[in-house]
Motif scaffolding. Structure first.
Motif, PDB file in Angstrom:
ATOM      1  N   ASP A 105       0.844  -1.238   0.249  1.00  0.00           N
ATOM      2  CA  ASP A 105      -0.115   0.212  -0.442  1.00  0.00           C
ATOM      3  C   ASP A 105       0.950   1.487   0.461  1.00  0.00           C
ATOM      4  O   ASP A 105       1.387   1.590   1.017  1.00  0.00           O
ATOM      5  CB  ASP A 105      -0.996   0.036   1.302  1.00  0.00           C
ATOM      6  N   SER A 106       1.222   1.705  -1.461  1.00  0.00           N
ATOM      7  CA  SER A 106       1.672   2.918  -1.506  1.00  0.00           C
ATOM      8  C   SER A 106       1.328   4.561  -0.495  1.00  0.00           C
ATOM      9  O   SER A 106       2.443   5.230  -0.189  1.00  0.00           O
ATOM     10  CB  SER A 106       2.315   3.124  -2.759  1.00  0.00           C
ATOM     11  N   LEU A 107       0.027   4.641  -0.031  1.00  0.00           N
ATOM     12  CA  LEU A 107      -0.262   5.288   0.413  1.00  0.00           C
ATOM     13  C   LEU A 107      -0.722   4.995   2.386  1.00  0.00           C
ATOM     14  O   LEU A 107      -1.292   6.376   2.767  1.00  0.00           O
ATOM     15  CB  LEU A 107      -1.857   5.427  -0.122  1.00  0.00           C
ATOM     16  N   ALA A 108      -0.018   4.037   2.764  1.00  0.00           N
ATOM     17  CA  ALA A 108      -0.329   3.297   3.714  1.00  0.00           C
ATOM     18  C   ALA A 108       0.345   4.394   4.800  1.00  0.00           C
ATOM     19  O   ALA A 108       1.109   5.442   4.659  1.00  0.00           O
ATOM     20  CB  ALA A 108       0.244   2.617   4.396  1.00  0.00           C
ATOM     21  N   LYS A 109      -0.106   5.023   6.165  1.00  0.00           N
ATOM     22  CA  LYS A 109       0.301   6.315   6.956  1.00  0.00           C
ATOM     23  C   LYS A 109       1.695   6.018   7.352  1.00  0.00           C
ATOM     24  O   LYS A 109       2.477   5.237   7.475  1.00  0.00           O
ATOM     25  CB  LYS A 109      -0.292   5.911   7.917  1.00  0.00           C
ATOM     26  N   ALA A 110       2.031   7.106   7.273  1.00  0.00           N
ATOM     27  CA  ALA A 110       3.630   6.734   7.789  1.00  0.00           C
ATOM     28  C   ALA A 110       4.020   6.250   9.827  1.00  0.00           C
ATOM     29  O   ALA A 110       3.050   6.517  10.259  1.00  0.00           O
ATOM     30  CB  ALA A 110       4.612   8.556   8.267  1.00  0.00           C
ATOM     31  N   GLN A 111       4.852   5.097   9.254  1.00  0.00           N
ATOM     32  CA  GLN A 111       5.129   4.160   9.987  1.00  0.00           C
ATOM     33  C   GLN A 111       6.763   4.452  10.184  1.00  0.00           C
ATOM     34  O   GLN A 111       7.063   3.676   9.366  1.00  0.00           O
ATOM     35  CB  GLN A 111       4.319   3.040  10.005  1.00  0.00           C
ATOM     36  N   TYR A 112       7.235   4.195  11.390  1.00  0.00           N
ATOM     37  CA  TYR A 112       8.560   4.408  11.875  1.00  0.00           C
ATOM     38  C   TYR A 112       8.745   4.273  13.650  1.00  0.00           C
ATOM     39  O   TYR A 112       8.047   4.275  14.196  1.00  0.00           O
ATOM     40  CB  TYR A 112       9.283   5.732  11.318  1.00  0.00           C
ATOM     41  N   TYR A 113      10.034   4.264  13.709  1.00  0.00           N
ATOM     42  CA  TYR A 113      10.600   4.097  14.775  1.00  0.00           C
ATOM     43  C   TYR A 113      11.237   5.642  15.113  1.00  0.00           C
ATOM     44  O   TYR A 113      11.596   6.223  14.810  1.00  0.00           O
ATOM     45  CB  TYR A 113      11.778   3.361  15.411  1.00  0.00           C
TER      46      TYR A 113
END
Length: 550
Positions: free
Chosen positions: A218-226
């Motif tokens: 999903d290229s539009l998935a919300k930003a996820q990061y550590y």
């Protein structure tokens, strides 16, 4: 004659039963283990005896006994009876940091080691034995054993790709728990790639705010990061379990997410892989990446940084017409694009070494110009054994992680559909268990330069935690024994018996795992998208079989 034969059969039956009962239910199998008479009663009256030097290990043991068995065990400076002692001893003949002795007798349990890492390994063995026993009125009975143990490899690793799909802090901690359970000690964290950038860099906030958007599915998935605080928390959690966390910051290829955030450092790509590379012709690129690595260095005390350095040819075609790259080639007399790649890798490796870090990279660097000093090659292309031979001949340290049999995104059975195959071959636990082969261990310099083995979990088609568990368990147990136990002591049939006894622990933890002995009990899980045929990516599957992607 018939009567005597019956007596003999009965005697053999009971002898087999006795032997079965004396199997030590540990994974990985210890170097030496001898059954003793009697048993130890572990209860809330048991005390842990440890001096200040190993107090943290005692606290870890306390916490794990409470967490899994509901037992509240006290610590003490000394105890008269029914106690567990943790002791560092001076044994100059034992240079292996993970060497330990574990003795369980009716009155006490003694764990001895020359280094804290060894004490932790002994604690892991004890906890594994405890967790396989039932608790009756806050009491656990442990059979008496004398164990002496140490691993064959110092590097016993697991790699998790969180660029393609993100799993989060609690899932990573759960994986670290199971790594400690099985005495795995290197967590290779693939944090940057094409789909997403997953580590906060304060100097360049758009790397996560923009580059963190999207996933493989999903290229539009919300930003996820550590965040950096998340990273510190996970690194500390791993350190308590004597696990080194090694970050991978992929370069000069697999840079799409970073280039989405900071296009001024992009080296372009190819029609199929746009914006795939960093630009090796701009001096600002090296300053930018070095600043990123400086922050990474602060966050990861392992003093090892993996820079990827693989598959650059996928998307370096733009270098042929990029003015900065062409200028670099002329000024440095670089004859072709592989020479440009080698120049880039050497410069970034020098930056890593200046930060007092070891350089880790995939096996493409063997054909480059990188020195062997403080450099480790990860051999992943199983279809290119000549690369492994070349790496060893040149004097590189090597971690073995070939696709077959150590890519855990490969399917476990021929009938499975979520994951990869290679020319019809898949990765069953048995192939993991039998690795490394004699052909590998007999290579010149293998004994001195092979640091160990590692399984890699790429996540193009692993979209959620349940599918992740299904791919890792029970193969992680086979990996553990392959990395720890000498080949001459391995017994696949005996391992199978011990493995089955661990399934109840997987179930208790809420893991959805593959049961190779009862496949109807654990059918493969497919997401709605996978059921519709959107995944796995057929194009990626075809490329994998041709050897054109990791």
């Amino acid at each position: 004659m018939i009567k005597n034969s019956l007596i003999l059969l009965v005697a053999l039956f009971f002898a087999c039963q006795a032997n079965a009962q004396e199997v030590l239910p540990l994974i990985p199998k210890p170097l030496k283990a001898a059954k003793q008479t009697g048993s130890f009663t572990l209860s809330q009256q048991t005390q842990i005896v440890a001096n200040s030097e190993v107090k943290q290990l005692a606290q870890y043991l306390q916490a794990e006994l409470l967490r899994y068995q509901g037992l509240s065990i006290r610590t003490a400076d000394k105890a008269a009876e029914n106690y567990i002692s943790l002791t560092l001893v001076n044994n100059r003949g034992k240079k292996n940091a993970a060497w330990y002795q574990l003795a369980i007798s009716p009155n006490k349990i003694e764990i001895k080691a020359t280094q804290p890492e060894g004490l932790f390994a002994g604690i892991s063995s004890l906890l594994q034995l405890v967790r396989q026993q039932s608790v009756n009125k806050k009491v656990v009975e442990l059979a008496s054993w004398e164990i002496e143990d140490e691993p064959i490899y110092a590097w016993r690793g697991l790699m998790l790709d969180e660029s393609r799909h993100f799993f989060g802090k609690e899932k990573v901690k759960q994986l670290l728990d199971w790594m400690a359970f099985y005495k795995l000690n290197k967590f290779h964290w693939h944090l940057t790639d094409q789909p997403g950038w997953r580590i906060e860099i304060k100097a360049f906030p758009k790397l996560t705010l923009v580059g963190g958007i999207g996933s493989h599915s999903d290229s539009l998935a919300k930003a996820q990061y550590y965040t950096q605080e998340d990273i510190k928390e996970i690194v500390a959690y791993a350190a308590q379990r004597y696990i080194d966390v090694i970050p991978e910051i992929d370069m000069p290829g697999h840079a799409t997410a970073a280039n989405k955030a900071y296009p001024e450092f992009s080296g372009g790509g190819s029609p199929k892989y746009p914006e795939f590379t960093f630009n090796p012709g701009k001096e600002s690129t090296y300053q930018y990446l070095t600043q990123i690595l400086r922050e990474v260095d602060v966050l990861f005390p392992s003093q090892m940084i993996h820079i990827g350095a693989d598959e650059v040819h996928f998307g370096n075609q733009h270098w042929n017409k990029d003015e900065a790259v062409q200028s670099l080639m002329k000024s440095k007399n670089l004859k072709d694009l592989p020479a440009v790649e080698a120049y880039f890798v050497k410069r970034m490796a020098d930056s890593i070494k200046d930060l007092n870090n070891e350089v880790l990279a995939w096996d493409e660097i063997v054909s480059g110009t990188l020195s062997t000093e403080k450099t480790t090659v990860f051999w992943w292309r199983h279809d290119k054994p000549e690369i492994l031979k070349d790496a060893l001949q040149k004097g590189y340290q090597v971690v073995l992680c070939p696709r077959l049999p150590l890519y855990f995104d490969f399917v476990q059975e021929d009938s499975h559909v979520v994951g990869r195959k290679w020319a019809g071959n898949f990765v069953h636990w048995q192939s993991v268990y039998q690795f490394p082969t004699k052909e590998i261990t007999a290579l010149p310099n293998a004994n001195t330069l092979i640091r160990g083995i590692q399984a890699n979990v790429w996540t193009e088609v692993i979209v959620d935690a349940q599918q992740l568990d299904y791919k890792i368990f029970p193969r992680i147990a086979a990996l553990a024994e392959a990395a720890w136990t000498p080949s001459q002591l391995k017994d696949q049939t005996a391992f199978e018996s011990r493995l089955k006894s661990h399934f109840k622990l997987f179930t208790a933890e809420g893991l959805y795992f593959f049961n190779p002995f009862n496949q109807k009990a654990s059918p493969e899980l497919l997401t709605p998208a996978q059921r519709k045929g959107l995944l796995p990516d057929n194009e990626a599957q075809t490329a994998a079989e041709k050897g054109t992607i990791k």
